[in-house]
Design a protein around this motif. Sequence first.
Motif, short mmCIF file in Angstrom:
data_model
loop_
_atom_site.label_atom_id
_atom_site.label_comp_id
_atom_site.label_asym_id
_atom_site.label_seq_id
_atom_site.Cartn_x
_atom_site.Cartn_y
_atom_site.Cartn_z
N GLU A 147 -5.34 124.33 25.99
CA GLU A 147 -3.81 124.72 25.95
C GLU A 147 -3.24 124.36 27.38
OE1 GLU A 147 -2.28 126.50 23.71
OE2 GLU A 147 -3.96 126.75 22.32
N PHE A 148 -4.15 123.80 28.20
CA PHE A 148 -3.66 123.74 29.59
C PHE A 148 -3.93 122.09 30.02
CE2 PHE A 148 -3.83 128.45 29.46
CZ PHE A 148 -2.74 128.80 29.94
N SER A 149 -4.31 121.43 28.95
CA SER A 149 -4.65 119.98 29.37
C SER A 149 -3.30 119.35 29.71
CB SER A 149 -4.95 119.37 28.09
OG SER A 149 -4.06 119.16 27.40
N VAL A 150 -3.65 118.09 30.30
CA VAL A 150 -2.54 117.33 31.00
C VAL A 150 -1.60 116.92 29.86
CG1 VAL A 150 -1.85 115.12 31.92
CG2 VAL A 150 -3.79 116.47 32.92
N ARG A 151 -2.05 116.76 28.69
CA ARG A 151 -1.19 116.36 27.47
C ARG A 151 -0.36 117.51 27.00
NH1 ARG A 151 -1.58 116.59 21.94
NH2 ARG A 151 -3.43 117.60 22.13
N ARG A 152 -1.06 118.60 26.89
CA ARG A 152 -0.35 119.60 26.63
C ARG A 152 0.84 120.38 27.43
NH1 ARG A 152 -2.00 123.75 23.01
NH2 ARG A 152 -2.66 122.02 21.71
N VAL A 153 0.48 120.04 28.63
CA VAL A 153 1.66 120.48 29.71
C VAL A 153 2.82 119.54 29.83
CG1 VAL A 153 1.95 120.69 32.27
CG2 VAL A 153 -0.13 121.59 31.31
N ARG A 154 2.36 118.13 29.24
CA ARG A 154 3.55 117.19 29.46
C ARG A 154 4.52 117.43 28.17
NH1 ARG A 154 0.79 112.34 27.75
NH2 ARG A 154 -0.24 112.48 29.87
N GLU A 155 3.85 118.14 27.05
CA GLU A 155 4.46 118.75 25.89
C GLU A 155 5.56 119.64 26.21
OE1 GLU A 155 1.24 117.14 22.71
OE2 GLU A 155 1.65 119.19 22.86
N MET A 156 4.98 120.42 27.37
CA MET A 156 5.60 121.73 27.92
C MET A 156 7.04 121.43 28.58
SD MET A 156 2.90 124.59 28.85
CE MET A 156 1.44 124.58 28.12
N ARG A 157 6.84 120.19 29.16
CA ARG A 157 7.97 119.88 30.42
C ARG A 157 9.31 120.01 29.96
NH1 ARG A 157 5.47 117.21 35.12
NH2 ARG A 157 7.60 116.60 35.63
N PRO A 158 9.75 119.71 28.52
CA PRO A 158 11.17 119.86 27.99
C PRO A 158 11.46 121.41 27.93
CG PRO A 158 10.10 118.18 26.73
CD PRO A 158 9.01 119.00 27.55
N GLY A 159 10.49 121.95 27.51
CA GLY A 159 10.65 123.41 27.61
C GLY A 159 11.04 124.27 29.02
N ILE A 160 10.00 123.89 29.93
CA ILE A 160 10.13 124.18 31.41
C ILE A 160 11.62 123.88 31.95
CG2 ILE A 160 9.24 124.07 33.80
CD1 ILE A 160 6.51 123.43 32.17
N GLN A 161 12.08 122.54 31.47
CA GLN A 161 13.30 122.05 32.05
C GLN A 161 14.30 123.19 31.54
OE1 GLN A 161 13.71 118.91 33.98
NE2 GLN A 161 15.43 120.09 34.52
N GLU A 162 14.49 123.13 30.20
CA GLU A 162 15.30 124.19 29.76
C GLU A 162 15.58 125.53 30.35
OE1 GLU A 162 14.99 123.28 25.40
OE2 GLU A 162 15.27 125.55 25.28
N VAL A 163 14.19 125.95 30.62
CA VAL A 163 14.19 127.40 31.37
C VAL A 163 14.86 127.30 32.73
CG1 VAL A 163 12.62 128.97 32.83
CG2 VAL A 163 12.24 128.39 30.28
N VAL A 164 14.46 126.13 33.44
CA VAL A 164 15.18 125.93 34.88
C VAL A 164 16.55 125.69 34.72
CG1 VAL A 164 15.05 124.36 36.65
CG2 VAL A 164 12.80 125.10 35.88
N ASP A 165 17.13 124.93 33.89
CA ASP A 165 18.45 124.70 33.73
C ASP A 165 19.24 125.87 33.27
OD1 ASP A 165 18.94 121.92 34.36
OD2 ASP A 165 18.13 121.32 32.65
N GLY A 166 18.70 126.60 32.28
CA GLY A 166 19.35 127.93 32.11
C GLY A 166 19.56 128.78 33.17
#
Length: 405
Positions: free
Chosen positions: A109-128
């Motif tokens: 759940e916390f691998s480099v690949r999984r976190v890469r997939e989370m990045r757009p969601g984190i960006q959305e949170v930050v932008d919001g």
Amino acid sequence: MTRSFPLPRACPFAPPAEYERMREEAPLVRAAAPGGNVWLVTRHAEAQQVLCDPRISTDPTTPGHPLARSSEHPLSEEERRERERLRAGQFIDMDPPEHDVYRRMLIPEFSVRRVREMRPGIQEVVDGLIDDMLKQGSPADLVEAFGLAVPSLVICRLLGVPYADRDFFQSRTRRMIGTNVEESEDGMLAAAEMWDYLDGLVAEAEREPADNLVGRLVATRRKAGALSHDALVGMTFLLLVAGHETTGNMIPLGVHTLLRAPGQLAALRAAPDGWPDAVEELLRYHSIVDWVAFDRVATEDMEIGGQVVRAGEGMFVLGASANRDPRVFDRPDELDLRRGARNHVAFGYGVHQCLGQNLARAELEIAYRTLFERLPGLRVVGDDEELSFKYDNLVFGLHALPVAW
Ligand code: HEM
């Protein structure tokens, strides 16, 4: 003379001054902590050695542990069961092999690949959150409006907290932190409410597992009988506690530090691929966790850095001292955002090394970069002397950071 511990920070940008003296004196120094005498591990090499030695335990029920949970009266059967229920899944306090069973379930759940997939969601949170700040207008408290909200909303997404419950979730996490929970009645109440909430979230996933961390663990582990309900609740609680206050403190503290280093900040703005190195250096420089997570006890007699340590003697690794060890870092007291040193121990070392470190790095990088891109005129309101730093808290940070743009 035995020093007393913990030692207070006198300056927000440096560990307690005594750390340097102790580090030059010896790699292990004796000190009197509230629970009894302990060894303080002051140097980088010995810090890493202690954190990965299988003869050294982190379990608070091991005799001699510096935070040993002793009870004044023998526990009733009901109290014992309640203690076991609350301990389930809290693998940060377990030794191998029990520790590894839980940690392994979460690694994907916390691998480099999984976190890469989370990045757009984190960006959305930050932008919001920045959209909200722009709507509300300048000035704002960056801790409240941004720092604490980023990890809270990211963990909501990760665990699959429904949108409608976000206010509840955020208000409880906010009350749980900021104080040292075990000393604050309101903090304890909020933690109990959060535990009940997560208990319900897991029960819901057991009925209908969705495609999120809790749902995946239910579908793969719970259904196979490899994980109990209480342990899964405990794991989600641990993720929340471990990931929230740490990241929530690092964001405003880092912003404050970057604003105090305008030349280095301008260089980063001109070459944004420098952000990952900047994040590492901010983590090393502040070492916000310092000794809090590094509570250990020797389970047999051993020698560390030329010092004999006896079975049952407790110790704290001083992360903030190891991260300023001149044997490893040149000009350790200088903030050098291009240093690129990744061998700091801000995320620990060994089997307990931070499970969420890839996620934390992504959150910090996206938060800092986006904030300075979208609010180019960002500045702190008032002088440093007026700021309220968390000298009294276990995890270092700022109580509030008034900013304008
Ligand atoms: C700036 C942010 C963070 C810092 C400085 C930090 C620091 C640390 C440190 C020092 C440890 C080692 C504890 C030990 O040796 O006993 C640790 C463990 C842990 N962290 Fe983090 N952490 C951060 C963010 C996160 C995030 C975002 C998550 C997950 C959402 C997370 C989850 C964990 C977990 C589950 C452990 C226990 C690992 C184990 O015992 O195997 N942390 N963290």
